[in-house]
Design an enzyme around this catalytic site. Structure first.
Site, PDB file in Angstrom:
ATOM      1  N   VAL A  59       0.834  -1.200   0.000  1.00 18.33           N
ATOM      2  CA  VAL A  59       0.000   0.000   0.000  1.00 18.33           C
ATOM      3  C   VAL A  59       0.871   1.254   0.000  1.00 18.33           C
ATOM      4  O   VAL A  59       0.563   2.234  -0.693  1.00 18.33           O
ATOM      5  CB  VAL A  59      -0.984   0.008   1.193  1.00 18.33           C
ATOM      6  CG1 VAL A  59      -1.779   1.305   1.232  1.00 18.33           C
ATOM      7  CG2 VAL A  59      -1.929  -1.183   1.099  1.00 18.33           C
ATOM      8  N   CYS A  60       1.968   1.230   0.728  1.00 16.51           N
ATOM      9  CA  CYS A  60       2.869   2.390   0.761  1.00 16.51           C
ATOM     10  C   CYS A  60       3.466   2.633  -0.621  1.00 16.51           C
ATOM     11  O   CYS A  60       3.529   3.769  -1.088  1.00 16.51           O
ATOM     12  CB  CYS A  60       3.971   2.178   1.788  1.00 16.51           C
ATOM     13  SG  CYS A  60       3.375   1.982   3.476  1.00 16.51           S
TER      14      CYS A  60
END
Length: 165
Positions: A59-60
């Site tokens: 997600v980052c």
């Protein structure tokens, strides 16, 4: 202290994000060449602070890619992607992904940014890393928008953040 979740489990931050209208706290962060940069170095620019736990999570990485795409069309705005990752890891990721519209910055030396912005995680397996958040800072140095993402595994609301510019 704010309570958010990581995989549905409650985790806490050390404080609260600066709110809209507040003066953005100054910071000292490390660039990929190991030099230091501060909030004052961006005087007169709008800033989008994309704050996250680690560049090495899915997600980052997606949030950095998304902001990189969106930043290409922003005028007088700098997108800063901030984590506690080593600058070498940030540089490796950006090189491998051909990311050039954002600046990655590291809070690895003392974690002061995370503490001052209220995003340091104080418990869970991610303790010491940053929560996922977005802060938009205007040319006057004041916060225009802030979002602490309630579930670390979710992406921030890009449109709301960019509409604050």
């Amino acid at each position: 202290m704010a309570s958010i979740t990581l995989g549905g489990n409650a985790v806490n931050t050390n404080g609260a994000l600066p709110v809209a209208g507040a003066k953005a706290p100054n910071f000292q962060l490390v660039k990929d060449d190991l030099s230091t940069v501060s909030l004052e170095d961006f005087s007169g620019k709008q800033l989008v602070l994309n704050i996250f736990p680690s560049i090495d999570t899915g997600v980052c990485a997606t949030s950095v890619r998304s902001f990189n795409e969106k930043a290409a069309n922003l005028k007088d705005t700098v997108v800063l992607c901030i984590s506690r990752d080593l600058p070498f890891a940030q540089k490796r990721f950006c090189g491998a992904e051909n990311i050039s519209n954002v600046m990655t910055l590291s809070d690895f030396r003392d974690g002061a940014f995370g503490k001052d912005y209220g995003v340091e995680l104080v418990d869970s397996g991610f303790a010491g890393l940053h929560a996922r958040a977005v802060v938009v800072v205007g040319t006057d140095g004041n916060v225009k928008y802030s979002e602490l993402v309630p579930e670390i595994g979710n992406e921030p609301n890009y449109d709301s953040a960019l509409n604050a510019l």
